[in-house]
Design a protein around this motif. Structure first.
Motif, mmCIF file in Angstrom:
data_model
loop_
_atom_site.group_PDB
_atom_site.id
_atom_site.type_symbol
_atom_site.label_atom_id
_atom_site.label_comp_id
_atom_site.label_asym_id
_atom_site.label_seq_id
_atom_site.Cartn_x
_atom_site.Cartn_y
_atom_site.Cartn_z
ATOM 1 N N LYS A 32 0.935 -1.368 -0.182
ATOM 2 C CA LYS A 32 -0.157 -0.098 0.256
ATOM 3 C C LYS A 32 0.804 1.351 0.090
ATOM 4 O O LYS A 32 1.894 1.411 0.669
ATOM 5 N N THR A 33 0.668 2.242 -0.654
ATOM 6 C CA THR A 33 1.149 3.510 -0.764
ATOM 7 C C THR A 33 0.623 4.465 0.279
ATOM 8 O O THR A 33 -0.373 4.238 0.989
ATOM 9 N N ALA A 34 1.315 5.712 0.496
ATOM 10 C CA ALA A 34 0.743 6.546 1.445
ATOM 11 C C ALA A 34 -0.722 7.072 0.991
ATOM 12 O O ALA A 34 -1.579 7.255 1.893
ATOM 13 N N ALA A 35 -0.919 7.417 -0.175
ATOM 14 C CA ALA A 35 -2.030 7.879 -0.634
ATOM 15 C C ALA A 35 -3.226 6.874 -0.371
ATOM 16 O O ALA A 35 -4.390 7.287 -0.007
ATOM 17 N N GLU A 36 -2.896 5.512 -0.314
ATOM 18 C CA GLU A 36 -3.785 4.414 -0.193
ATOM 19 C C GLU A 36 -4.230 4.262 1.246
ATOM 20 O O GLU A 36 -5.610 4.010 1.559
ATOM 21 N N TYR A 37 -3.300 4.580 2.180
ATOM 22 C CA TYR A 37 -3.564 4.697 3.520
ATOM 23 C C TYR A 37 -4.566 5.827 3.802
ATOM 24 O O TYR A 37 -5.414 5.655 4.543
ATOM 25 N N ALA A 38 -4.393 6.960 3.112
ATOM 26 C CA ALA A 38 -5.187 8.103 3.431
ATOM 27 C C ALA A 38 -6.692 7.854 3.023
ATOM 28 O O ALA A 38 -7.629 8.151 3.740
ATOM 29 N N SER A 39 -6.757 7.171 1.925
ATOM 30 C CA SER A 39 -8.123 7.080 1.300
ATOM 31 C C SER A 39 -8.832 5.882 2.058
ATOM 32 O O SER A 39 -9.836 6.051 2.058
ATOM 33 N N LYS A 40 -8.083 5.000 2.553
ATOM 34 C CA LYS A 40 -8.713 4.002 3.387
ATOM 35 C C LYS A 40 -9.395 4.485 4.614
ATOM 36 O O LYS A 40 -10.551 4.223 5.340
ATOM 37 N N ALA A 41 -8.490 5.579 5.222
ATOM 38 C CA ALA A 41 -9.097 6.023 6.440
ATOM 39 C C ALA A 41 -9.957 7.398 6.075
ATOM 40 O O ALA A 41 -10.588 7.917 7.092
ATOM 41 N N GLY A 42 -10.438 7.402 4.868
ATOM 42 C CA GLY A 42 -11.336 8.292 4.564
ATOM 43 C C GLY A 42 -11.052 9.796 4.186
ATOM 44 O O GLY A 42 -11.822 10.701 4.094
ATOM 45 N N HIS A 43 -9.705 9.824 4.227
ATOM 46 C CA HIS A 43 -9.262 11.295 3.615
ATOM 47 C C HIS A 43 -8.948 11.356 2.262
ATOM 48 O O HIS A 43 -7.663 11.201 1.938
ATOM 49 N N ASP A 44 -10.125 11.434 1.446
ATOM 50 C CA ASP A 44 -9.769 11.261 0.121
ATOM 51 C C ASP A 44 -9.202 12.448 -0.517
ATOM 52 O O ASP A 44 -8.279 12.563 -1.400
ATOM 53 N N ALA A 45 -9.371 13.681 -0.150
ATOM 54 C CA ALA A 45 -8.543 15.005 -0.639
ATOM 55 C C ALA A 45 -7.116 14.937 -0.269
ATOM 56 O O ALA A 45 -6.178 15.395 -1.110
ATOM 57 N N LEU A 46 -6.699 14.405 1.024
ATOM 58 C CA LEU A 46 -5.249 14.184 1.422
ATOM 59 C C LEU A 46 -4.779 13.284 0.366
ATOM 60 O O LEU A 46 -3.465 13.352 -0.064
ATOM 61 N N ALA A 47 -5.418 12.208 0.030
ATOM 62 C CA ALA A 47 -5.110 11.163 -0.837
ATOM 63 C C ALA A 47 -4.797 11.597 -2.287
ATOM 64 O O ALA A 47 -3.420 11.316 -2.740
ATOM 65 N N ALA A 48 -5.603 12.415 -2.550
ATOM 66 C CA ALA A 48 -5.293 13.227 -4.113
ATOM 67 C C ALA A 48 -4.151 13.902 -3.907
ATOM 68 O O ALA A 48 -3.117 14.064 -4.943
ATOM 69 N N ARG A 49 -4.186 14.652 -2.897
ATOM 70 C CA ARG A 49 -3.092 15.725 -2.926
ATOM 71 C C ARG A 49 -1.515 14.842 -2.616
ATOM 72 O O ARG A 49 -0.508 15.469 -3.367
ATOM 73 N N ILE A 50 -1.578 13.917 -2.063
ATOM 74 C CA ILE A 50 -0.318 13.038 -1.902
ATOM 75 C C ILE A 50 0.157 12.523 -3.256
ATOM 76 O O ILE A 50 1.257 12.515 -3.843
ATOM 77 N N ASN A 51 -1.006 11.909 -4.007
ATOM 78 C CA ASN A 51 -0.705 11.595 -5.253
ATOM 79 C C ASN A 51 -0.187 12.665 -6.553
ATOM 80 O O ASN A 51 0.310 12.310 -7.272
ATOM 81 N N ARG A 52 -0.343 13.874 -6.007
ATOM 82 C CA ARG A 52 0.109 14.697 -6.780
ATOM 83 C C ARG A 52 1.486 15.391 -6.289
ATOM 84 O O ARG A 52 2.009 16.299 -6.960
ATOM 85 N N GLY A 53 1.872 14.752 -5.213
ATOM 86 C CA GLY A 53 3.239 15.179 -4.821
ATOM 87 C C GLY A 53 3.238 16.343 -3.952
ATOM 88 O O GLY A 53 4.375 17.038 -3.750
ATOM 89 N N GLY A 54 1.999 16.765 -3.643
ATOM 90 C CA GLY A 54 1.861 17.900 -2.691
ATOM 91 C C GLY A 54 1.099 18.919 -3.404
ATOM 92 O O GLY A 54 1.178 19.987 -2.709
ATOM 93 N N GLU A 55 1.175 18.760 -4.700
ATOM 94 C CA GLU A 55 0.382 20.137 -5.364
ATOM 95 C C GLU A 55 -0.980 20.455 -4.850
ATOM 96 O O GLU A 55 -1.762 19.138 -4.491
ATOM 97 N N SER A 56 -1.514 21.555 -5.083
ATOM 98 C CA SER A 56 -2.863 21.728 -5.028
ATOM 99 C C SER A 56 -3.570 21.704 -5.931
ATOM 100 O O SER A 56 -3.145 21.677 -7.110
ATOM 101 N N GLU A 57 -4.788 21.645 -6.086
ATOM 102 C CA GLU A 57 -5.432 21.523 -7.216
ATOM 103 C C GLU A 57 -5.421 22.612 -8.228
ATOM 104 O O GLU A 57 -5.662 22.517 -9.265
ATOM 105 N N GLU A 58 -5.219 23.976 -7.695
ATOM 106 C CA GLU A 58 -5.077 25.217 -8.285
ATOM 107 C C GLU A 58 -3.964 25.130 -9.276
ATOM 108 O O GLU A 58 -3.682 25.828 -10.357
ATOM 109 N N GLU A 59 -3.014 24.450 -8.902
ATOM 110 C CA GLU A 59 -1.812 24.533 -9.629
ATOM 111 C C GLU A 59 -1.787 23.592 -10.918
ATOM 112 O O GLU A 59 -2.373 22.542 -10.989
ATOM 113 N N ASP A 60 -1.139 24.165 -12.033
ATOM 114 C CA ASP A 60 -1.430 23.731 -13.439
ATOM 115 C C ASP A 60 -0.281 22.424 -13.248
ATOM 116 O O ASP A 60 0.928 22.649 -13.615
ATOM 117 N N THR A 61 -0.805 21.206 -13.426
ATOM 118 C CA THR A 61 0.153 19.995 -13.380
ATOM 119 C C THR A 61 0.407 19.759 -14.683
ATOM 120 O O THR A 61 1.625 19.203 -14.694
#
Length: 236
Positions: free
Chosen positions: A128-157
C-alpha cells in the motif's frame, strides 16, 4: 582493571542512551532548542529509533508535530540524507513516516514531508502507498494531494509535468512549482528593468533632438539678423 574497564564502557553506553532518550523526548514535546542541539553537538540523527523501531521523523509525523518535523526534514536536506525520511518502521508493516501521517489524516505533516522531497510512491510491506492509507481512512482529499506530490488543485499540473533539464535531482512537484514561479518573477523584474532603460533612453534621445533644434534656430537667427526685429538704422 577489567572491572574498571567494564564499568567505564557501561557508563559511556548509558550516556549515549540518555542522549538518545533526551532527543526523542524533545521530539515528542516539540522542544525545538533541544532538538537543534541534539542534531548538532548531541550527535543525534533523524534516523534514530526508539525501542519500538520508530524513527524521530516517524514520531513527529504520526503525531502531526509539524514544527519539529520541519526541523528534522531540513536537517536531512542539509546533510544530503533524504533517504532518512523514507525509512520503514520496525513493527513489521514496513510503513514510512508519510504513510503514518496519511493514515491519521495529518495534512500538515504530510505536506512537510512532501515539500522536503520524500518518496510518496513507496509501498509498505503490504503493498500500500501513503495515498492508499489516507484513502482507506476516509481522507480522500489528502490522498489526492499525496498522489500529486503535494500540489494543490489550483496549480497547473500539465505545465509542471514538462521535463526541465535545470531541475535538481529529487525535486518534488511543489518545489518545482515554487522554483518556476520564482524564476518567472525574476524574468518579470528583468523585463521591467529593460522597460525603464528603454524609457530613459527615449527621454535622452528627445532631449538631444530638442537641443539640436534649438541650436539650429539660433544659428539661423545669426545668419539673418534682420529677421524678427531690425535696428532703427535699417528702418530709417
Amino acid at each position: 582493571r577489567s572491572v574498571r574497564a567494564s564499568r567505564l564502557r557501561g557508563t559511556m553506553s548509558n550516556k549515549g542512551g540518555n542522549k538518545r532518550e533526551k532527543f526523542l523526548e524533545s521530539v515528542r514535546k516539540q522542544k525545538l532548542d533541544t532538538v537543534r542541539w541534539s542534531l548538532g553537538a548531541g550527535g543525534q540523527s533523524p534516523s534514530v529509533r526508539d525501542d519500538d523501531g520508530y524513527t524521530s521523523i516517524m514520531i513527529a509525523a504520526a503525531g502531526n508535530l509539524h514544527k519539529v518535523l520541519r526541523m528534522l526534514c531540513d536537517h536531512t536536506r542539509k546533510t544530503r540524507e533524504r533517504e532518512q525520511m523514507d525509512l520503514k518502521d520496525g513493527a513489521g508493516d514496513g510503513r514510512t513516516a508519510l504513510m503514518m501521517a496519511a493514515a491519521h489524516g495529518h495534512q500538515e505533516a504530510c505536506q512537510e514531508l512532501l515539500d522536503a522531497g520524500c518518496n510518496f510512491r513507496l509501498k509498505c510491506d503490504r503493498g500500500k502507498t501513503a495515498a492508499e492509507y489516507a484513502s482507506k481512512a476516509g481522507h480522500d482529499a489528502l490522498a489526492a494531494r499525496i498522489n500529486r506530490g503535494g500540489e494543490s488543485e489550483e496549480e497547473d499540473t500539465d505545465e509542471e509535468d514538462d521535463i526541465d533539464p535545470d531541475a535538481p535531482e529529487g525535486e518534488t512537484a511543489t518545489q518545482r512549482s515554487k522554483r518556476k514561479k520564482k524564476r518567472a518573477g525574476g524574468e518579470g523584474k528583468t523585463r521591467r528593468r529593460r522597460g525603464r532603460t528603454r524609457r530613459a533612453g527615449s527621454r535622452t534621445t528627445r532631449r538631444k533632438r530638442g537641443g539640436g533644434a534649438r541650436r539650429g534656430c539660433s544659428e539661423e537667427g545669426d545668419a539673418n539678423p534682420g529677421v524678427g526685429g531690425g535696428s532703427e538704422g535699417d528702418t530709417g
